[in-house]
Design an enzyme around this catalytic site. Sequence first.
Site: not given
Length: 339
Positions: A103, A254, A109
């Site tokens: 990424q 995340h 993410c």
Amino acid sequence: MPPFGLRLCFTLCFVPFAYASRSPANFQVVQSSNKLDTTATTPGFGLNSALLYRTTGSQKSVRLNKDAIANEYDPSTKNEQSLPASFDWRNYQPAVISPVKNQGACGSCWTFAASECAESAYALKTGKLVDLSEQQILDCTPNPDHCGGTGGCSGGTAEIAYQHMAATSSGGLSSEWTYPYVSGKGANQTCQKEPHVVANVKAYNFLPPNSKDAALKSMLVRLGPVAVAVDASSWSSYKGGVFECKPTDVKLNHAVQLVGYGTTDDGTDYWTIRNSWSPQWGEDGYIRIKRDDSQCDIDDVPTEGQGCASGPTSVKVCGHCGINYDAVVPIVEDQSHIQ
Ligand SMILES: *[C@@H]1O[C@H](CO)[C@@H](O)[C@H](O)[C@H]1NC(C)=O
């Protein structure tokens, strides 16, 4: 000691500095001594799984409410005795897991987790594994309620990506090669209006927050790879083995793709997770974390993870790194024949 300084990029999407800003050329690759645990599979399970998927994927297990975009997955109707002791979607043929991505220095993410799970759902449905466009999700998904961040490189959730695609008549995902990822340095781009759609996400399945490990295993095996939210704050120096998150200070920040589970020779249960920090990180881009739904903590900044601005100011999150809190699997249609 982590090899490089750390930087928390934006809200959702923890990105360690080493993986965000070093190009592969000058990045000192720390090779993992632990290779992928190929023993963590039941030989021949792939075939059984195909049957499971096709028979349960059509109506019953998914429990589609006719017009609902979000469908709660109910594992209680399944015979869980038939779940294998270990499972890994990477061993499934034809393949349903694309190569590990990076990424970069963008809080994207959520777009990777969302596109990876759409790729897997599409591959399970059609037998064709096509890399789908993270950039399209990044550029085109509005985030007015600030779920997991403020949108684009500043965070979001897999769920808002699927909600947007399902609610948009032209909503669907292009392939990576027609709409490539260009936000690796952190800049938002403009949404391209007429993408060449391959897979159309029409709805998604989710588990209630903090469902038990058995429910998450069932969803993974019956429906396909799962987009999950985790606390990745201490993942940057991970090189291999089964990682244990501290039971305190858990903050979801995340989004990743859950692809499997298993138990080590010494009896430690784990989840196998695909990250989007390049194949140089962890176990060839993957991490195994301890599987134990009894470990819970309070996340007091939920908007950095799965929460929205209008939501509660603190939530209970269970599982190591909070992995049991949020689980989503998209339901896709094949659109490639329309083009
Ligand atoms: C990216 O776009 C979102 C949504 O428009 C915005 O909230 C965010 O601030 C932008 N981030 C950056 C780094 O420009």
